[in-house]
Scaffold this motif. Structure first.
Motif, short mmCIF file in Angstrom:
data_model
loop_
_atom_site.label_atom_id
_atom_site.label_comp_id
_atom_site.label_asym_id
_atom_site.label_seq_id
_atom_site.Cartn_x
_atom_site.Cartn_y
_atom_site.Cartn_z
N ILE A 15 14.41 95.22 29.68
CA ILE A 15 13.68 93.79 30.69
C ILE A 15 14.16 92.73 30.79
N GLU A 16 14.12 92.02 28.82
CA GLU A 16 15.28 90.73 29.18
C GLU A 16 17.08 91.39 29.75
N ALA A 17 17.06 92.63 29.24
CA ALA A 17 19.09 92.60 29.57
C ALA A 17 18.09 92.37 32.00
N ALA A 18 17.88 92.87 32.53
CA ALA A 18 17.17 92.44 33.76
C ALA A 18 16.93 91.57 33.41
N LEU A 19 16.35 90.37 33.25
CA LEU A 19 16.34 89.31 32.96
C LEU A 19 17.54 88.39 33.27
N LYS A 20 18.21 88.81 32.17
CA LYS A 20 19.57 88.17 32.20
C LYS A 20 20.26 88.33 33.18
N GLU A 21 20.65 89.59 33.72
CA GLU A 21 21.39 89.86 34.75
C GLU A 21 20.80 89.07 36.08
N LEU A 22 19.80 89.16 36.46
CA LEU A 22 19.00 87.85 37.23
C LEU A 22 19.08 86.27 36.95
N ARG A 23 19.06 86.17 36.04
CA ARG A 23 19.36 84.29 35.81
C ARG A 23 21.05 84.43 36.18
N GLN A 24 21.70 85.75 35.70
CA GLN A 24 23.05 85.30 36.32
C GLN A 24 23.05 85.55 37.56
N ALA A 25 22.72 86.55 37.92
CA ALA A 25 23.03 86.56 39.28
C ALA A 25 22.49 85.32 40.15
#
Length: 91
Positions: free
Chosen positions: A8-18
């Motif tokens: 979830i943390e990795a997905a949130l990080k990718e979402l923030r970057q996107a």
């Protein structure tokens, strides 16, 4: 942290970057549109100035041609006057 939490943390990080990339793209697009609008305004001003200068040039050419015509007429009249004066003096 659990593997699910890490995912979830990795997905949130990718979402923030996107989202950050999208915001940057939108900001860039707005900036290009603003610059494009400024360029279009400048082009319109240049065209208006060009039209004005072309009109002024046409008027100046007309005046120059008119002055040339008047100059020729004055010259013709002076020649006629000088010939008349010579004819009177020769008598």
């Amino acid at each position: 942290m659990t593997p699910t939490g890490t995912i979830i943390e990795a997905a949130l990080k990718e979402l923030r970057q996107a989202v950050s990339g999208l915001e940057n793209a939108v900001d860039g697009r707005f900036e290009r549109q603003r610059e494009s609008g400024e360029i279009e305004s400048e082009v319109r001003r240049v065209h208006a100035d060009r039209s004005k200068l072309a009109q002024e040039l046409d008027q100046a050419e007309f005046r120059a041609n008119r002055l040339e015509e008047v100059n020729r007429e004055v010259s013709r009249r002076l020649v006629t006057a000088m010939e008349t004066i010579r004819a009177v003096l020769d008598r």
